[in-house]
Write a protein that holds these residues in place. Structure first.
Motif, short mmCIF file in Angstrom:
data_model
loop_
_atom_site.label_atom_id
_atom_site.label_comp_id
_atom_site.label_asym_id
_atom_site.label_seq_id
_atom_site.Cartn_x
_atom_site.Cartn_y
_atom_site.Cartn_z
N THR A 53 -0.85 24.49 -59.54
CA THR A 53 -0.79 24.00 -58.16
C THR A 53 -0.44 25.10 -57.18
O THR A 53 -1.08 25.26 -56.13
N THR A 54 0.59 25.90 -57.52
CA THR A 54 1.04 26.96 -56.61
C THR A 54 -0.06 27.99 -56.36
O THR A 54 -0.27 28.41 -55.22
N GLY A 55 -0.74 28.41 -57.41
CA GLY A 55 -1.83 29.39 -57.25
C GLY A 55 -2.94 28.85 -56.38
O GLY A 55 -3.53 29.58 -55.57
N TYR A 56 -3.24 27.57 -56.54
CA TYR A 56 -4.27 26.91 -55.73
C TYR A 56 -3.87 26.97 -54.26
O TYR A 56 -4.65 27.41 -53.39
N LEU A 57 -2.63 26.54 -53.97
CA LEU A 57 -2.17 26.52 -52.58
C LEU A 57 -2.07 27.91 -51.98
O LEU A 57 -2.38 28.12 -50.80
N LEU A 58 -1.62 28.88 -52.78
CA LEU A 58 -1.49 30.24 -52.29
C LEU A 58 -2.85 30.83 -51.93
O LEU A 58 -3.00 31.49 -50.90
N THR A 59 -3.85 30.57 -52.76
CA THR A 59 -5.21 31.06 -52.48
C THR A 59 -5.77 30.40 -51.22
O THR A 59 -6.43 31.05 -50.40
N VAL A 60 -5.50 29.11 -51.06
CA VAL A 60 -5.93 28.41 -49.85
C VAL A 60 -5.29 29.05 -48.61
O VAL A 60 -5.95 29.28 -47.59
N ALA A 61 -4.00 29.35 -48.72
CA ALA A 61 -3.29 29.97 -47.59
C ALA A 61 -3.91 31.32 -47.23
O ALA A 61 -4.11 31.64 -46.05
N LEU A 62 -4.23 32.13 -48.24
CA LEU A 62 -4.83 33.44 -47.99
C LEU A 62 -6.21 33.30 -47.34
O LEU A 62 -6.57 34.06 -46.44
N ILE A 396 -3.27 29.54 -37.77
CA ILE A 396 -1.84 29.72 -38.03
C ILE A 396 -1.24 28.45 -38.62
O ILE A 396 -0.48 28.49 -39.60
N TYR A 397 -1.56 27.29 -38.03
CA TYR A 397 -1.06 26.03 -38.56
C TYR A 397 -1.47 25.83 -40.02
O TYR A 397 -0.65 25.50 -40.88
N ASN A 398 -2.75 26.04 -40.30
CA ASN A 398 -3.24 25.75 -41.63
C ASN A 398 -2.78 26.77 -42.66
O ASN A 398 -2.48 26.42 -43.81
N THR A 399 -2.70 28.05 -42.27
CA THR A 399 -2.15 29.04 -43.18
C THR A 399 -0.69 28.72 -43.49
O THR A 399 -0.26 28.76 -44.66
#
Length: 463
Positions: A53-62, A396-399
């Motif tokens: 889950t964390t890797g998924y969210l981190l990649t989305v943020a990037l 900015i909001y979504n990141t």
């Protein structure tokens, strides 16, 4: 006079992108209920398996860091197609994965869908919906951002009950293909594209910052608060962020335009927004695992107990947006924050002896309060930003919300695993650690009241 209705083709486009975003976010948390099974079958720890889950969210943020650039450089249709294809490829890799690391690779590729679709959805709404209807449609987009991760454990638990965790991938594959076919022709271009250059140096600095902080926080479960891994990760991450600020100040092509933060209403709304997402993603990780490890529930029950809160919130979400349109932002934000804090205090007080029924009841209050505040916080912040800066503010909001979500999963996993020794069973130790995690959420709920106080103090017109 501004039109009050949205054209039919634009409604189809909004629906298609919203469905793609929903599927992309749904699978963010759908694997949470499979963690105990994956830990046994793939021989990994909780701090390792949570990277699903964390890797998924981190990649989305990037990826979301690049959303303002992508919007300028590529058409809506190109972005829509790319998001769908990344999801389909990642889905196939995940479904066929022979081990944990291949599964993680599939998840990282699959996350490209959410990373593209979420900002695309909001940009399409902002550009195609009349301002008088913006509260309603932004409320519906916030519904996607809130209900999808909350529904993920329920969906994952159902798939596991029907077959196994691989069905999570197989079941979403045909849906994504249909979304691609359904929406491809409806996507229109509302603003011209231009051949802007991408600043890889800025992106690298932000990527190093995000990854270093995440790895540092993740080391807490094994190394501790004073370890070189944790402190080194924080120092490297903060240093990279500082370097980005210096580079961005002297660049006319900022990936994230920092001058937006000069607006205090936007800034403190952003802080409150990311805290709400931190708590939302974190608790959607914590509760299904608590139910299975502490209570002894099945993965299906661990997912289904969150369903009532998700369904009730989905039903009420249009009303949350209506409250903002009719009465301004203060009423729904403060009421929602109060319900959020009330539920968080309940989780904390009974943190070591929660039952499935108690979790389901408290989660209904938590979900309603958090959703009411979350959607209107973002809408209120965006309304205070000039139209020319909306895409950057959106980025900015979504990141921020995706990075906060990944931090929420990692930190709550660390707290749940933090109690060791003393002759406690694994279930009893997890219960005590979970109480610490719930206490953190309550503390953050209190802090948010301070942020909102500053927002409404500066806001000249509550609209």
């Amino acid at each position: 006079m501004e039109p009050q209705k949205v054209a039919g083709k634009r409604l189809v486009a909004i629906a298609a992108v919203a469905l793609m975003a929903f599927i992309g976010i749904l699978v963010e948390t759908s694997m949470n209920v499979t963690f105990p099974t994956l830990m046994r079958t793939m021989h990994v720890s909780l701090s390792t398996v949570q990277w699903i889950t964390t890797g998924y969210l981190l990649t989305v943020a990037l990826l979301m860091i690049t959303s303002a650039f992508l919007k300028q450089r590529f058409t809506n249709r190109q972005l829509f197609t790319a998001g769908a294809l990344l999801f389909i490829l990642g889905d196939l890799i995940g479904a066929l994965a022979p081990n944990f690391w291949i599964l993680l690779l599939g998840r990282l590729i699959q996350s490209g869908c959410a990373g593209i679709a979420i900002p695309l959805m909001i940009n399409v709404i902002v550009e195609s919906v009349p301002r008088s209807r913006l509260g309603f449609y932004m409320g519906m987009s916030s519904l996607i951002l809130m209900i999808a991760p909350a529904s993920g454990p329920t969906f994952g638990g159902l798939m596991v009950a029907l077959a196994n965790w691989r069905l999570i991938f197989w079941a979403t594959l045909p849906v994504e293909i249909l979304i691609l076919i359904f929406g491809w022709n409806a996507l229109e271009q509302y603003t011209p594209t231009k051949a802007v250059k991408f600043d890889w140096r800025q992106f690298a600095l932000l990527a190093v910052a995000f990854v270093a902080i995440m790895l540092g926080v993740n080391s807490l479960t094994t190394a501790g608060w004073l370890s070189w891994q944790f402190l080194g990760g924080l120092v490297l991450g903060i240093g990279a962020l500082g370097a980005y600020v210096q580079v961005a100040k002297h660049s006319d092509k900022q990936l994230l335009k920092l001058e937006i933060f000069r607006n205090p209403i936007f800034t403190y709304s952003f802080f409150a927004y990311v805290i709400l997402q931190f708590c939302n993603i974190g608790i959607n990780f914590a509760l299904p695992n608590y139910a299975q490890i502490v209570v002894g529930a099945t993965s299906l029950i661990g997912g289904l107990m969150l369903l009532p809160g998700s369904l009730i919130t989905a039903f009420l979400q249009p009303w949350f947006g209506h409250l903002l349109d009719e009465h301004g932002a203060k009423l729904p934000i403060m009421l929602g924050s109060s319900l959020f804090l009330l539920a968080a205090l309940g989780f904390t007080l009974w943190g070591q002896r929660l039952t499935v029924i108690m979790i389901a009841g408290l989660y209904i209050v938590f979900s309603i309060g958090r959703s009411m505040a979350f959607s209107n916080t973002m809408t209120n912040g965006l309304k205070e930003v000039d139209l020319s800066q909306r895409a950057d503010a959106n980025a900015i909001y979504n990141t921020g919300q995706q990075f906060a979500g990944s931090l929420g999963t990692t930190i709550l996993a660390a707290l749940m695993s933090s109690v060791k020794g003393g002759g406690l069973s694994y279930a009893a130790a997890t219960a005590r650690g979970s109480q610490l995690a719930f206490g953190l959420i309550a503390l953050l709920g209190i802090i948010n009241f301070g942020f909102y106080f500053v927002v409404f103090k500066h806001q000249k017109q509550d609209a």
